[in-house]
Write a protein that holds these residues in place. Structure first.
Motif, mmCIF file in Angstrom:
data_model
loop_
_atom_site.group_PDB
_atom_site.id
_atom_site.type_symbol
_atom_site.label_atom_id
_atom_site.label_comp_id
_atom_site.label_asym_id
_atom_site.label_seq_id
_atom_site.Cartn_x
_atom_site.Cartn_y
_atom_site.Cartn_z
ATOM 1 N N PRO A 1 10.819 -5.745 -4.319
ATOM 2 C CA PRO A 1 10.204 -5.487 -5.104
ATOM 3 C C PRO A 1 10.152 -4.588 -6.014
ATOM 4 C CG PRO A 1 8.525 -6.660 -3.382
ATOM 5 C CD PRO A 1 10.033 -6.007 -3.148
ATOM 6 N N LYS A 2 9.802 -4.473 -6.989
ATOM 7 C CA LYS A 2 9.910 -3.738 -7.882
ATOM 8 C C LYS A 2 8.819 -1.534 -7.420
ATOM 9 C CE LYS A 2 11.361 -4.758 -13.199
ATOM 10 N NZ LYS A 2 11.140 -3.600 -14.083
ATOM 11 N N THR A 3 7.819 -2.087 -6.567
ATOM 12 C CA THR A 3 6.995 -1.054 -6.545
ATOM 13 C C THR A 3 8.056 -0.248 -5.024
ATOM 14 O OG1 THR A 3 6.259 -2.891 -5.083
ATOM 15 C CG2 THR A 3 4.653 -2.266 -7.127
ATOM 16 N N ALA A 4 8.088 0.858 -5.487
ATOM 17 C CA ALA A 4 8.825 1.314 -4.012
ATOM 18 C C ALA A 4 7.973 1.117 -3.105
ATOM 19 C CB ALA A 4 8.537 3.304 -4.811
ATOM 20 N N SER A 5 6.843 1.044 -2.714
ATOM 21 C CA SER A 5 6.344 0.747 -1.399
ATOM 22 C C SER A 5 7.055 -0.283 -0.200
ATOM 23 C CB SER A 5 4.493 0.107 -1.404
ATOM 24 O OG SER A 5 4.372 0.137 -0.515
ATOM 25 N N SER A 6 7.446 0.498 0.214
ATOM 26 C CA SER A 6 7.955 -0.120 1.949
ATOM 27 C C SER A 6 7.117 -1.370 2.405
ATOM 28 C CB SER A 6 8.319 0.895 3.223
ATOM 29 O OG SER A 6 6.968 0.852 3.588
ATOM 30 N N GLN A 7 5.380 -0.737 2.178
ATOM 31 C CA GLN A 7 5.148 -1.919 2.617
ATOM 32 C C GLN A 7 4.872 -3.743 2.312
ATOM 33 O OE1 GLN A 7 2.765 -2.089 5.631
ATOM 34 N NE2 GLN A 7 1.953 -4.403 4.849
ATOM 35 N N ASP A 8 5.272 -2.984 0.467
ATOM 36 C CA ASP A 8 4.980 -3.975 -0.732
ATOM 37 C C ASP A 8 6.543 -5.535 -0.264
ATOM 38 O OD1 ASP A 8 2.837 -3.578 -1.941
ATOM 39 O OD2 ASP A 8 3.544 -2.249 -3.444
ATOM 40 N N ARG A 9 7.178 -4.451 0.151
ATOM 41 C CA ARG A 9 8.295 -4.894 0.339
ATOM 42 C C ARG A 9 8.283 -5.569 1.832
ATOM 43 N NH1 ARG A 9 14.266 -2.613 1.811
ATOM 44 N NH2 ARG A 9 15.598 -4.552 1.403
ATOM 45 N N PHE A 10 7.072 -5.328 2.719
ATOM 46 C CA PHE A 10 7.766 -6.007 3.665
ATOM 47 C C PHE A 10 6.728 -7.580 3.516
ATOM 48 C CE2 PHE A 10 5.159 -7.446 7.698
ATOM 49 C CZ PHE A 10 6.025 -7.290 8.836
ATOM 50 N N ASP A 11 5.126 -7.426 3.203
ATOM 51 C CA ASP A 11 4.365 -8.170 2.201
ATOM 52 C C ASP A 11 5.345 -9.316 1.921
ATOM 53 O OD1 ASP A 11 2.833 -6.461 3.510
ATOM 54 O OD2 ASP A 11 1.145 -5.903 2.213
ATOM 55 N N ALA A 12 6.607 -9.046 0.849
ATOM 56 C CA ALA A 12 6.851 -9.779 0.551
ATOM 57 C C ALA A 12 8.070 -10.755 1.195
ATOM 58 C CB ALA A 12 7.767 -9.205 -0.852
ATOM 59 N N SER A 13 8.274 -9.897 2.380
ATOM 60 C CA SER A 13 9.055 -10.538 2.986
ATOM 61 C C SER A 13 8.828 -11.429 3.983
ATOM 62 C CB SER A 13 9.925 -9.867 4.254
ATOM 63 O OG SER A 13 10.729 -9.028 3.420
ATOM 64 N N ILE A 14 7.486 -11.213 4.398
ATOM 65 C CA ILE A 14 6.108 -11.515 5.281
ATOM 66 C C ILE A 14 6.275 -13.009 4.606
ATOM 67 C CG2 ILE A 14 4.112 -12.076 6.091
ATOM 68 C CD1 ILE A 14 6.601 -11.106 8.227
ATOM 69 N N ALA A 15 5.976 -12.874 3.211
ATOM 70 C CA ALA A 15 5.167 -14.222 2.603
ATOM 71 C C ALA A 15 6.437 -14.980 2.903
ATOM 72 C CB ALA A 15 4.817 -14.024 1.231
ATOM 73 N N PHE A 16 8.265 -14.929 2.628
ATOM 74 C CA PHE A 16 8.466 -15.875 2.316
ATOM 75 C C PHE A 16 9.151 -16.587 3.413
ATOM 76 C CE2 PHE A 16 13.091 -16.869 1.595
ATOM 77 C CZ PHE A 16 13.498 -17.244 0.564
ATOM 78 N N LEU A 17 8.435 -15.702 4.519
ATOM 79 C CA LEU A 17 9.215 -15.977 5.829
ATOM 80 C C LEU A 17 7.855 -17.375 6.429
ATOM 81 C CD1 LEU A 17 10.617 -16.220 8.977
ATOM 82 C CD2 LEU A 17 9.167 -14.577 9.471
ATOM 83 N N GLU A 18 6.874 -16.687 5.801
ATOM 84 C CA GLU A 18 5.650 -17.590 6.439
ATOM 85 C C GLU A 18 5.593 -19.349 5.063
ATOM 86 O OE1 GLU A 18 1.178 -17.509 6.602
ATOM 87 O OE2 GLU A 18 1.597 -16.619 5.216
ATOM 88 N N GLY A 19 6.600 -18.645 3.679
ATOM 89 C CA GLY A 19 6.430 -20.473 3.557
ATOM 90 C C GLY A 19 8.035 -21.173 3.921
#
Length: 358
Positions: free
Chosen positions: A107-125
């Motif tokens: 994600p554009k945001t620099a937060s590593s937590q946002d990146r992990f959350d995006a990965s987890i959402a994709f994994l759940e999908g």
């Protein structure tokens, strides 16, 4: 996807425009198109879009977490994109590309937590799509979806290693696997048991492979019992005897045997108690699991000994079996394993621990 080549009569700007157009979220009909070239462009566009933070050549669009309906639509398209891939090499390459997206999402945001959350959402999908579409997979296509599951299990372990095996990260993955309707749920009988049994078949292999990678080896130790928690819960709570048997034969029996072989004192003790058993391999299976794991809920620098890992695993199995949600038959079986594997032995045997350290 083959790179564009300049031809007579075409503008030199055409390749740049094509590259620019690729970095975009594809439509489902493009992902499931009958023309392989269209599917390839759609996958390339998705990879570029997610790995560039949704940036389309400097424009203002940005990747944000999709809502449940949008994620379901995206994964329906990806599921049937994989469905349309027929040749083995094409299937292997596409499975690898789709699994790598877990680690490439940015994600554009620099937060590593946002990146992990995006990965987890994709994994759940992904797992939601597998459960949702599983009944429609015919026998001839089953093996390639088994391959896709294997790739995603491996990528998930690498994702957790990137997060330094933090407790919250492991819990996020375990929640996806064990939630109501998840691939390893014990509550929802509508979920096919063949999904959980295949995950059991590949889990230790893929964890061992992931822990063998140099970039993973440099990370904190893998908290073994926390990573195996979905299997421990399913082992004690499933109402299907075949699932319990498969979990024991694919996960717990091989791992306990491996940890016993890797601990000299435990191996000698087992040989003395069961002298008629067939001789075992000198080199333990899952060597990287033994070398790079620890007891606890999250990663730590110090690795645990094979004896400590076995004691920790048996203890967690015993605790799960003692839970009121465990079935009576599963409880008896786990207690029997706990006794046979020495779970009731004294944990503070200093002499044995010294031998293990040597």
């Amino acid at each position: 996807m083959p790179s564009a080549t300049s031809r007579k009569g075409k503008s030199r700007a055409a390749p740049a425009e094509e590259t620019k157009a690729q970095a975009a979220m594809p439509l489902g009909k493009q992902l499931a198109h009958t023309d392989k070239k269209v599917r390839d462009r759609a996958i390339a566009g998705l990879i570029a879009f997610l790995s560039q933070g949704g940036d389309t050549e400097g424009e203002s669009s940005s990747y944000v977490r999709l809502d449940d309906d949008e994620m379901a639509k995206l994964w329906k398209g990806l599921f049937y994109c994989f469905w349309m891939s027929d040749k083995p090499l094409v299937q292997q390459a596409l499975a690898a590309d789709l699994a790598e997206l877990l680690l490439q999402i940015k994600p554009k945001t620099a937060s590593s937590q946002d990146r992990f959350d995006a990965s987890i959402a994709f994994l759940e999908g992904f797992w939601d799509a597998i459960v949702r579409e599983w009944a429609g997979i015919d026998r001839l296509r089953m093996d390639k979806y088994y391959l896709l599951m294997r790739k995603y299990v491996n990528a998930t372990f690498r994702l957790l290693a990137r997060e330094k095996w933090e407790k919250n990260a492991i819990q996020a993955v375990n929640r996806i696997l064990t939630k109501d309707g998840g691939p390893m749920t014990w509550q929802d009988r509508r979920v096919p048991t063949s999904i959980s049994t295949h995950i059991a078949d590949i889990y230790l292999d893929e964890l061992n492979k992931a822990l063998a990678l140099p970039e993973v080896d440099s990370q904190p130790a893998c908290p073994l019992t926390a990573v195996l928690e979905p299997h421990i819960i399913l082992l004690t709570r499933t109402s299907t005897s075949t699932v319990h048997t498969r979990l024991m034969s694919s996960v717990f029996s091989p791992l306990l045997e491996c940890l016993t072989l890797a601990s000299p004192s435990l191996s000698l003790q087992q040989d003395a108690e069961r002298p008629t058993k067939k001789s075992k391999k000198e080199e333990p299976m899952f060597a990287h699991i033994v070398m790079h794991s620890c007891v606890g809920q999250e990663g730590q620098t110090d690795r645990s000994s094979a004896r400590e890992l076995k004691k920790g695993l048996l203890k967690r199995m015993f605790e799960a079996a003692a839970n009121e949600k465990a079935t009576e038959s599963n409880r008896r079986k786990v207690y029997q394993v706990w006794r046979e594997e020495g779970g009731d032995d004294d944990d503070d045997d200093d002499e044995d621990e010294e031998e293990d350290d040597e």
